[in-house]
Design an enzyme around this catalytic site. Sequence first.
Site, PDB file in Angstrom:
ATOM      1  CB  SER A 143      -0.697   8.877   7.202  1.00 23.06           C
ATOM      2  OG  SER A 143       0.297   8.473   8.122  1.00 23.06           O
TER       3      SER A 143
ATOM      4  CG  LEU B  40      -1.771   1.245   1.470  1.00 21.25           C
ATOM      5  CD1 LEU B  40      -2.692   1.552   0.294  1.00 21.25           C
ATOM      6  CD2 LEU B  40      -2.592   1.087   2.755  1.00 21.25           C
ATOM      7  CB  THR B  41       3.529   2.385   2.347  1.00 14.86           C
ATOM      8  OG1 THR B  41       2.704   2.178   3.487  1.00 14.86           O
ATOM      9  CG2 THR B  41       4.391   3.608   2.575  1.00 14.86           C
TER      10      THR B  41
ATOM     11  CG  ASP C 110     -10.781  -1.758  11.054  1.00 16.14           C
ATOM     12  OD1 ASP C 110     -10.117  -0.764  11.382  1.00 16.14           O
ATOM     13  OD2 ASP C 110     -11.935  -1.699  10.593  1.00 16.14           O
TER      14      ASP C 110
ATOM     15  CD  GLU D 219      -0.463  -4.023  10.372  1.00 19.22           C
ATOM     16  OE1 GLU D 219      -1.661  -4.105  10.679  1.00 19.22           O
ATOM     17  OE2 GLU D 219       0.276  -5.003  10.287  1.00 19.22           O
TER      18      GLU D 219
ATOM     19  CB  SER E  68       0.330   7.167  17.698  1.00 18.98           C
ATOM     20  OG  SER E  68       0.960   6.004  18.200  1.00 18.98           O
TER      21      SER E  68
ATOM     22  CD  GLN F  57      15.940   6.251  33.998  1.00 20.32           C
ATOM     23  OE1 GLN F  57      16.100   6.251  32.772  1.00 20.32           O
ATOM     24  NE2 GLN F  57      16.554   7.103  34.798  1.00 20.32           N
TER      25      GLN F  57
END
Length: 381
Positions: free
Chosen positions: A131, A124-125, A239, A362, A365, A335
Amino acid sequence: MSLDPETFELLLAAVRRFVDERLRPLEAEVEAQDAVPDEVIEEMRALGLFGMSIDPQYGGLGLSMVEEVHVAMAFGHATPAFRSVFGTNVGIGSQGLVMAGSDDQKARWLPLIAAGQIITSFALTEPDVGSDSGAVKTRARREGDVYRLTGTKRFITNADKASLFTVMARTGDAPGAKGVTAFLVPRDLPGLSVGEPERKMGQRGAKVADVMFDDVAVPLDNRLGAEGEGFRIAMRVLDRGRLHMAALAVGLAERLIEDSVAYALQRRQFGKPIAEHQLVQAMIADSKTEALAARALVLETAAAKDAGRDVVLECASSKLFATEMVGRVADRAVQIFGGAGYIADYGIERLYRDVRLLRLYEGTSQIQQLIVARETLRRGG
């Protein structure tokens, strides 16, 4: 689709043993060699992992979504390169065919995909389309019984091994998402070439590469669904893939917490194990709480998906929360390990690099935030 509970528990126990006893000891080797050993891939085939989400009539295991996310969580306890070996066959590489393929297409391809004889990729990309997935520029021009496919796809997972690509391309003059159509494109068609794998921050052993199409003649029978349905197919595929990614993030967080606790119990400072220092305990508590919350969200969403409910919002929420969560858990793990967390020998810095990708592929965020906001507004809050 699902297994009976006893059979699934046996499968899940076998997967957990495989991860703990076979895969984890190989993590440093995979990192150094940037490859998963062939004998391990054969063992994955024998376990049926390439066909987890494919119906048994085509040789798959036919797992429900709840069962699939449990397996993904188990695989999260090892470096994610191992899961990536079969991940595209389970998710984005095969699900377009499962959801929208004709009976003939399914009979031709799914048994080979389920057996791991064919590795699939989802193309797809593009170089300047990520995006904004409705803006694909790769074109498919109809000429009689074939489509002439021309364009370049970028960052395609498993492209180095794939022998079948699900490709999104623009057909006709319809603007935006309405003009996108899906195609099943075998690797051996003349004009198709794959670039050299990219060097990446993490997840060594899982390759991504460009895929180029130079006037590739794709048979009409290889079109997936009708013209203009490609974007809708892609979104449905993503999804499911996003929920799988969320489950993987939960498993990785659990692994990081286990390693952090083991280290904190044996590492001593100021005359006692650092696990007894409250500020270290606070980091462990925050990580455990967030991981439990993500696990609950993933399992609830998977159950809703199995029940046939609309879970676009919940899948996006799951990926957003779980992948951001594991980034925070990985940071706290470094940490807790202190200087050792920055040294390659301990493996924590590798996992820190590995989990960073989960917030990007996929759907970033930020894309998940847009979906959650859109769906929340659509549902009236």
